[in-house]
Structure formats: C-alpha cells, structure tokens
Design a protein around this motif. Structure first.
Motif, PDB file in Angstrom:
ATOM      1  N   ASN A   6       0.853  -1.187   0.000  1.00  0.00           N
ATOM      2  CA  ASN A   6       0.000   0.000   0.000  1.00  0.00           C
ATOM      3  C   ASN A   6       0.885   1.231   0.000  1.00  0.00           C
ATOM      4  OD1 ASN A   6      -2.328   1.571   0.144  1.00  0.00           O
ATOM      5  ND2 ASN A   6      -2.403   1.480   2.377  1.00  0.00           N
ATOM      6  N   SER A   7       1.604   1.422  -1.101  1.00  0.00           N
ATOM      7  CA  SER A   7       2.570   2.509  -1.180  1.00  0.00           C
ATOM      8  C   SER A   7       1.859   3.850  -1.101  1.00  0.00           C
ATOM      9  CB  SER A   7       3.357   2.411  -2.493  1.00  0.00           C
ATOM     10  OG  SER A   7       4.109   1.214  -2.520  1.00  0.00           O
ATOM     11  N   PRO A   8       2.429   4.815  -0.394  1.00  0.00           N
ATOM     12  CA  PRO A   8       1.795   6.125  -0.257  1.00  0.00           C
ATOM     13  C   PRO A   8       1.735   6.861  -1.585  1.00  0.00           C
ATOM     14  CG  PRO A   8       4.016   6.147   0.648  1.00  0.00           C
ATOM     15  CD  PRO A   8       3.701   4.721   0.348  1.00  0.00           C
ATOM     16  N   ALA A  36      14.063  18.529  -6.619  1.00  0.00           N
ATOM     17  CA  ALA A  36      15.157  17.559  -6.459  1.00  0.00           C
ATOM     18  C   ALA A  36      14.949  16.690  -5.212  1.00  0.00           C
ATOM     19  CB  ALA A  36      16.498  18.293  -6.374  1.00  0.00           C
ATOM     20  N   LEU A  37      14.477  17.287  -4.124  1.00  0.00           N
ATOM     21  CA  LEU A  37      14.190  16.504  -2.928  1.00  0.00           C
ATOM     22  C   LEU A  37      13.060  15.511  -3.191  1.00  0.00           C
ATOM     23  CD1 LEU A  37      14.359  19.245  -0.132  1.00  0.00           C
ATOM     24  CD2 LEU A  37      16.049  17.473  -0.621  1.00  0.00           C
ATOM     25  N   GLY A  38      12.066  15.943  -3.947  1.00  0.00           N
ATOM     26  CA  GLY A  38      10.974  15.046  -4.286  1.00  0.00           C
ATOM     27  C   GLY A  38      11.433  13.849  -5.094  1.00  0.00           C
ATOM     28  N   GLU A  39      12.421  14.048  -5.930  1.00  0.00           N
ATOM     29  CA  GLU A  39      12.927  12.935  -6.739  1.00  0.00           C
ATOM     30  C   GLU A  39      13.570  11.862  -5.875  1.00  0.00           C
ATOM     31  OE1 GLU A  39      15.415  14.975  -9.504  1.00  0.00           O
ATOM     32  OE2 GLU A  39      13.753  15.472 -10.876  1.00  0.00           O
ATOM     33  N   GLU A  40      14.080  12.243  -4.693  1.00  0.00           N
ATOM     34  CA  GLU A  40      14.617  11.245  -3.759  1.00  0.00           C
ATOM     35  C   GLU A  40      13.511  10.295  -3.295  1.00  0.00           C
ATOM     36  OE1 GLU A  40      17.663  10.765  -3.042  1.00  0.00           O
ATOM     37  OE2 GLU A  40      18.708  12.639  -3.518  1.00  0.00           O
ATOM     38  N   LEU A  41      12.265  10.773  -3.364  1.00  0.00           N
ATOM     39  CA  LEU A  41      11.101   9.983  -2.958  1.00  0.00           C
ATOM     40  C   LEU A  41      10.368   9.387  -4.154  1.00  0.00           C
ATOM     41  CD1 LEU A  41       9.977  12.568  -0.334  1.00  0.00           C
ATOM     42  CD2 LEU A  41      10.333  10.174   0.231  1.00  0.00           C
ATOM     43  N   ASP A  42      11.000   9.474  -5.324  1.00  0.00           N
ATOM     44  CA  ASP A  42      10.393   8.998  -6.574  1.00  0.00           C
ATOM     45  C   ASP A  42       9.148   9.798  -6.951  1.00  0.00           C
ATOM     46  OD1 ASP A  42      12.341   6.958  -6.879  1.00  0.00           O
ATOM     47  OD2 ASP A  42      11.222   5.648  -5.533  1.00  0.00           O
ATOM     48  N   ILE A  43       9.112  11.061  -6.521  1.00  0.00           N
ATOM     49  CA  ILE A  43       8.054  11.973  -6.959  1.00  0.00           C
ATOM     50  C   ILE A  43       8.574  12.717  -8.178  1.00  0.00           C
ATOM     51  CG2 ILE A  43       6.559  13.898  -6.324  1.00  0.00           C
ATOM     52  CD1 ILE A  43       7.057  13.190  -3.388  1.00  0.00           C
ATOM     53  N   SER A  44       7.920  12.547  -9.290  1.00  0.00           N
ATOM     54  CA  SER A  44       8.398  13.185 -10.518  1.00  0.00           C
ATOM     55  C   SER A  44       8.266  14.702 -10.430  1.00  0.00           C
ATOM     56  CB  SER A  44       7.619  12.670 -11.724  1.00  0.00           C
ATOM     57  OG  SER A  44       6.269  13.113 -11.678  1.00  0.00           O
ATOM     58  N   GLY A  45       9.069  15.399 -11.210  1.00  0.00           N
ATOM     59  CA  GLY A  45       9.008  16.860 -11.236  1.00  0.00           C
ATOM     60  C   GLY A  45       7.624  17.390 -11.557  1.00  0.00           C
ATOM     61  N   PRO A  46       6.950  16.873 -12.600  1.00  0.00           N
ATOM     62  CA  PRO A  46       5.605  17.371 -12.916  1.00  0.00           C
ATOM     63  C   PRO A  46       4.612  17.175 -11.771  1.00  0.00           C
ATOM     64  CG  PRO A  46       6.510  16.212 -14.802  1.00  0.00           C
ATOM     65  CD  PRO A  46       7.470  15.987 -13.675  1.00  0.00           C
ATOM     66  N   VAL A  47       4.670  16.019 -11.090  1.00  0.00           N
ATOM     67  CA  VAL A  47       3.745  15.780  -9.979  1.00  0.00           C
ATOM     68  C   VAL A  47       4.024  16.744  -8.835  1.00  0.00           C
ATOM     69  CG1 VAL A  47       3.092  14.125  -8.181  1.00  0.00           C
ATOM     70  CG2 VAL A  47       3.305  13.365 -10.541  1.00  0.00           C
ATOM     71  N   MET A  48       5.289  16.986  -8.543  1.00  0.00           N
ATOM     72  CA  MET A  48       5.639  17.921  -7.479  1.00  0.00           C
ATOM     73  C   MET A  48       5.156  19.335  -7.816  1.00  0.00           C
ATOM     74  SD  MET A  48       6.935  18.590  -4.534  1.00  0.00           S
ATOM     75  CE  MET A  48       8.007  17.243  -4.011  1.00  0.00           C
ATOM     76  N   THR A 206      23.888   2.120   7.360  1.00  0.00           N
ATOM     77  CA  THR A 206      24.620   3.154   6.642  1.00  0.00           C
ATOM     78  C   THR A 206      23.808   3.575   5.424  1.00  0.00           C
ATOM     79  OG1 THR A 206      26.737   2.228   7.336  1.00  0.00           O
ATOM     80  CG2 THR A 206      26.764   3.746   5.477  1.00  0.00           C
ATOM     81  N   LEU A 207      23.335   4.808   5.435  1.00  0.00           N
ATOM     82  CA  LEU A 207      22.556   5.352   4.332  1.00  0.00           C
ATOM     83  C   LEU A 207      23.165   6.678   3.909  1.00  0.00           C
ATOM     84  CD1 LEU A 207      18.923   4.838   5.728  1.00  0.00           C
ATOM     85  CD2 LEU A 207      20.035   3.450   3.981  1.00  0.00           C
ATOM     86  N   ASP A 208      23.163   6.947   2.601  1.00  0.00           N
ATOM     87  CA  ASP A 208      23.595   8.280   2.193  1.00  0.00           C
ATOM     88  C   ASP A 208      22.485   9.273   2.508  1.00  0.00           C
ATOM     89  OD1 ASP A 208      21.661   8.375   0.086  1.00  0.00           O
ATOM     90  OD2 ASP A 208      23.036   7.373  -1.280  1.00  0.00           O
ATOM     91  N   ALA A 209      22.776  10.556   2.371  1.00  0.00           N
ATOM     92  CA  ALA A 209      21.835  11.588   2.823  1.00  0.00           C
ATOM     93  C   ALA A 209      20.496  11.500   2.099  1.00  0.00           C
ATOM     94  CB  ALA A 209      22.453  12.969   2.622  1.00  0.00           C
ATOM     95  N   GLY A 210      20.536  11.261   0.777  1.00  0.00           N
ATOM     96  CA  GLY A 210      19.293  11.192   0.022  1.00  0.00           C
ATOM     97  C   GLY A 210      18.429  10.015   0.430  1.00  0.00           C
TER      98      GLY A 210
END
Length: 272
Positions: A6-8, A36-48, A206-210
């Motif tokens: 049930n992905s958000p 760019a931050l939205g793209e880290e969440l797989d939110i496309s530019g147009p949707v954002m 260990t996770l990178d910042a994004g």
C-alpha cells in the motif's frame, strides 16, 4: 518505511516532505531544490509542481522570483496546518488525566453538507470522537482550537462544554463507544512489526543523505496515517495491551537516527 502493499501516494509524500522541511526551521525553499528533494522519494518533477500549485491555491505559499528561480515561502496558513500536524505526530508525553471531557454539540443547516463534513474532519483531527450524531467528545482541553476552526465555518453553530461522567468505568465505556480502538491498536501493532522486522536499528545502518531523507519522510508518512486516527487517550482510558506509546517511542528513535544523516539536505535547499 516503505509498505509495498500500500505505497503512499506521491502527493501525500510531498506533504510530509514539506512538513519535514518545516520542522528543521526552514521557511523558504527554492522550487528547483524542492523538486530535487521530491525525486529522492520517486516523486516526478511534474507531480511535485502540480502539488505545489494546488497548495498555493489553498494559500500555503507566497512565491517570489530571484533571477530565474522561484522561491516558495510558507504562509501563516501553512505554518498553522504544519504546526497542528507536528503536535499530533511529535506529541508530548501523556499527562495524568483530570477526568474532564471537552464536548462539542453542533448544528449545521441540512443543505450545507460541505460545512458538516469539514467540521467533522476537523473534530476528528483534533482528537474528538462521535458520541452521537452531532455530539463529539475529547479527553483533552481543546475547545479553544474548536472555536478557532469553527470561526471559518460561519453556518455552524456550536455549544462548547467541559463535562465529567459518573466515573472511570463510564469514561472507559465512552472511549470504547467513540473510537474504533481495536482497529487503531491493530494499526499500531502492524506499524511496530514493520518497523522492527523491516528495518531493525536505524542507527546501525549506513545510508547516504538522500536515502536517509527518503526513509525519514516515508517513516513520517506511515506513522501519520496511523496517528491521525488516534485520539491519544490518557493512560487511564487506554484499553489493555495498547501499543500506541510503544509505536511513538520507536518512531521517535528512528526519526532522530535518520535526521542525523539527512537534515543537511534541507539546509542546502533552504533559500534563507
């Protein structure tokens, strides 16, 4: 915290991203950085961009230009909404209960369904439960917040009371009547299970910042969808085996661990 079954929705994640940015103290953010931050969440530019445009229509942003860039700044309307969300998600420890209930009795013209729906949603968000068709109660002193919300709904007529029942047994029975506590408890138990089995100790990973930022926003999103139904009952009114407090503790620990890695991304994106 990803729920693959049930992905958000992207718009829901975008709202939590904005709330997370606000919690770091940011007030202005560059549109390019926000996309760019939205793209880290797989939110496309147009949707954002569409999401931001809709929020702007609702009065959430003032926008100014700086050269060729658009700078988005939270308005008082946005800050109030984000503050309400922050207080519900990052709540203070439950204090001993004094036995008093806030009660709201309302009337709305029969043909004004929108006002009735808006008022009920607001009451539920503030932690009220429906005792009867037009009578809602809450075990917290929130009548001032109800009055402020009702000021924006001119056709609603409210009677606001502070009251008590005959005793703790009646209080617990009323809580069980007003909220689906078994369902909320099951949601909390599932949240705890997924947080433990799916991720373990965030501090040991260990996770990178994004990736940390994306995990942090998804964590808030998953927890928000549970806690928004929770009236945050005092301990005296909680049913046996209540897992809400454990869920909050684990959520806070995970959020703080992820914040240590991801917060710098917000600082870099801020236009202040």
């Amino acid at each position: 915290m990803v729920d693959t079954e049930n992905s958000p929705k992207p718009t829901s994640l975008a709202m939590d991203l904005l709330g997370d940015f606000d919690r770091t103290g940011g007030r202005e953010i560059r549109l390019k950085a926000l996309v760019a931050l939205g793209e880290e969440l797989d939110i496309s530019g147009p949707v954002m961009r569409v999401t931001l445009a809709r929020l702007r229509e609702r009065g959430w942003f003032d926008v100014r230009r700086e050269g060729r860039e658009s700078i988005y700044r939270f308005t008082p309307t946005a800050l109030q909404a984000l503050d309400e969300g922050r207080r519900k998600i990052f709540r203070d420890p439950t204090a001993p209960w004094n036995g008093e209930w806030s009660m709201v009795i309302y009337t709305v013209p029969e043909n004004d369904r929108q006002t009735r729906d808006d008022l009920r949603k607001k009451l539920a968000w503030l932690g009220f439960g429906s005792l009867a068709a037009a009578t809602w109660v809450c075990p917290h002193p929130r009548l001032d917040e109800v009055a402020n919300a009702a000021a924006l709904l001119p056709t609603a007529r409210l009677t606001l009371l502070t009251t008590r029942t005959t005793g703790l047994s009646a209080d617990r029975a009323m809580a069980a009547q007003c909220w689906e506590l078994d369902e909320i408890a099951a949601d909390y138990a599932e949240f705890v299970r997924r947080l433990r089995t799916g991720h373990g100790d965030f501090r040991a990973r260990t996770l990178d910042a994004g990736a940390a930022l994306a995990e942090r926003v998804r964590l808030v999103n998953a927890y928000r969808h549970v806690v928004q139904r929770d009236p945050q009952l005092p301990t005296e009114l909680q049913p046996p085996g209540w897992t809400g407090d454990e869920a909050h503790r684990l959520f806070t620990q995970a959020h703080e661990a992820l914040a240590a890695t991801s917060t710098d991304l917000y600082a870099k994106a801020s236009a202040q």
